[in-house]
Design an enzyme around this catalytic site. Structure first.
Site, PDB file in Angstrom:
ATOM      1  N   SER B  14       1.143  -1.080  -0.143  1.00  0.00           N
ATOM      2  CA  SER B  14       0.004   0.078   0.396  1.00  0.00           C
ATOM      3  C   SER B  14       0.713   1.254  -0.235  1.00  0.00           C
ATOM      4  O   SER B  14       0.407   1.911  -0.389  1.00  0.00           O
ATOM      5  CB  SER B  14      -0.735   0.151   1.075  1.00  0.00           C
ATOM      6  OG  SER B  14      -1.795  -0.994   1.466  1.00  0.00           O
ATOM      7  N   ARG B  37       0.551   7.769   6.202  1.00  0.00           N
ATOM      8  CA  ARG B  37       0.198   7.126   6.941  1.00  0.00           C
ATOM      9  C   ARG B  37      -1.346   7.406   6.607  1.00  0.00           C
ATOM     10  O   ARG B  37      -2.075   6.743   6.504  1.00  0.00           O
ATOM     11  CB  ARG B  37       0.368   6.836   8.287  1.00  0.00           C
ATOM     12  CG  ARG B  37      -0.018   6.303   8.884  1.00  0.00           C
ATOM     13  CD  ARG B  37       0.847   6.140   9.986  1.00  0.00           C
ATOM     14  NE  ARG B  37       1.298   5.019   9.943  1.00  0.00           N
ATOM     15  CZ  ARG B  37       1.689   3.285   9.650  1.00  0.00           C
ATOM     16  NH1 ARG B  37       0.483   2.278   9.617  1.00  0.00           N
ATOM     17  NH2 ARG B  37       2.752   2.606   9.156  1.00  0.00           N
ATOM     18  N   HIS B  40      -2.949   6.016   3.892  1.00  0.00           N
ATOM     19  CA  HIS B  40      -2.784   5.380   3.095  1.00  0.00           C
ATOM     20  C   HIS B  40      -4.562   4.531   4.571  1.00  0.00           C
ATOM     21  O   HIS B  40      -4.930   3.583   4.218  1.00  0.00           O
ATOM     22  CB  HIS B  40      -2.093   3.981   4.923  1.00  0.00           C
ATOM     23  CG  HIS B  40      -2.191   3.164   4.419  1.00  0.00           C
ATOM     24  ND1 HIS B  40      -2.311   2.491   6.099  1.00  0.00           N
ATOM     25  CD2 HIS B  40      -2.291   1.433   4.242  1.00  0.00           C
ATOM     26  CE1 HIS B  40      -2.679   0.725   5.768  1.00  0.00           C
ATOM     27  NE2 HIS B  40      -2.782   0.795   4.852  1.00  0.00           N
TER      28      HIS B  40
END
Lengths: 208, 208
Positions: B14, B37, B40
């Site tokens: 990812s 993050r 994500h």
């Protein structure tokens, strides 16, 4: 500083703004209550276009919720975002097994995700109402268990988020002929999943 | 069905995809670990443009985390999204007071949000690290308490989401000269807040 300090005032005003800004649509009133709540939760109008509500899904979910069923979800965050008072009034219970010791051990041993092992445990228990806000692997695994005739699924909310498998997991589950709501593509997530469950509950119970 | 079943494989893949798709940027390595993050967590590249990391904020947050401080957050969902193992390794504790009985009673009596009453309780306790993923009113109230000299705030993560007051609450807090990370505009939310806290922790502790 001058700012609105009344909680319900804030939500009512937010829904008004969303209604004004969301533009033309073909949702009926109950669908709209779901879509608006998702946008309220994400501040992202794209959810208007990617939230798929299958015909009959709202009724199916409502009937289950009114029976006071057990809901399985793949994340503690989604669980934590569901309205406790509404759940209690409906007599529903939410469970998430991904952190259970037996699930953790089983997942490690088999080299699979805890989300997969968690959904297997839920299926073994006979849970019929599934909410996925995180793990594509859980949704893939649920479909496999349905195809094997092992899972008695009456409603699925498929909203895994992410870049690896999320979109595909939702395409796969949509091939199944069961009542469902999905968030197509990469988006979704635990807040989105919880907001959809809340919207479904508010259609069937006074939230206060 | 063929799908990736290894949890760490999914996250690594990812992050690779995010790196490929996010395009040009001027983040340094530590900032990038935060931005990635957040993307994500949201599958939304707009966070690249709206996440504001003040100079020195990562160091300030890291120093506090390494001291094993108490973190206040305005939602149970954000609390639930923070990595428990990382918190434990750092010796940190997260608290959220919005559902406390005294806070609920106080808020009702005064006609304010529970979020406001909750942050007041945190300030009285001397908490220095604040994480807001939901309530603009909590962020407004914290600023008022700072201006009144009552709040000793060493780090703020301001990511309230929504249509009423969220953007304004972040503009207001940015006027304060303290270490902070904010998500500008309407977006943000508890998953975003939790992911930023996790990214900050992973910069200071091995997550496994």
């Amino acid at each position: 500083m001058d700012y609105i300090k009344k909680p319900m005032g804030i939500e009512v005003k937010s829904f008004e703004i969303i209604g004004e800004e969301m533009g033309p649509h073909s949702f009926n009133e109950r669908e709209l209550s779901i879509i608006k709540r998702v946008i309220h939760t994400t501040a992202d109008f794209e959810y208007k276009d990617i939230t798929y509500i299958r015909e009959g899904a709202i009724d199916a979910a409502g009937n289950l919720l009114k029976q006071g069923i057990k809901i399985y979800t793949d994340t503690k965050m989604a669980m934590s975002g569901m309205n406790k008072r509404a759940l209690e009034k409906l007599g529903c219970e939410v469970v998430c097994y991904v952190s259970d010791e037996d699930v953790t051990i089983d997942a490690k041993k088999r080299g699979i995700t805890r989300s997969m092992a968690g959904v297997e445990k839920a299926v073994e228990e006979g849970i019929q109402f599934y909410v996925f806000g995180n793990a594509p692997t859980a949704l893939f695994r649920l479909k496999e268990l349905m195809l094997e005739g092992k899972a008695d699924v009456k409603f699925v909310l498929g909203a895994p988020i992410g870049f690896v498998g999320a979109a595909e997991s939702k395409e796969e589950i949509e091939k199944m002929d069961i009542p469902m709501i999905t968030v197509r593509g990469r988006k979704g997530g635990s807040t989105v999943a919880a907001s959809i469950v809340n919207a479904l509950m508010y259609l069937n119970v006074d939230r206060n």
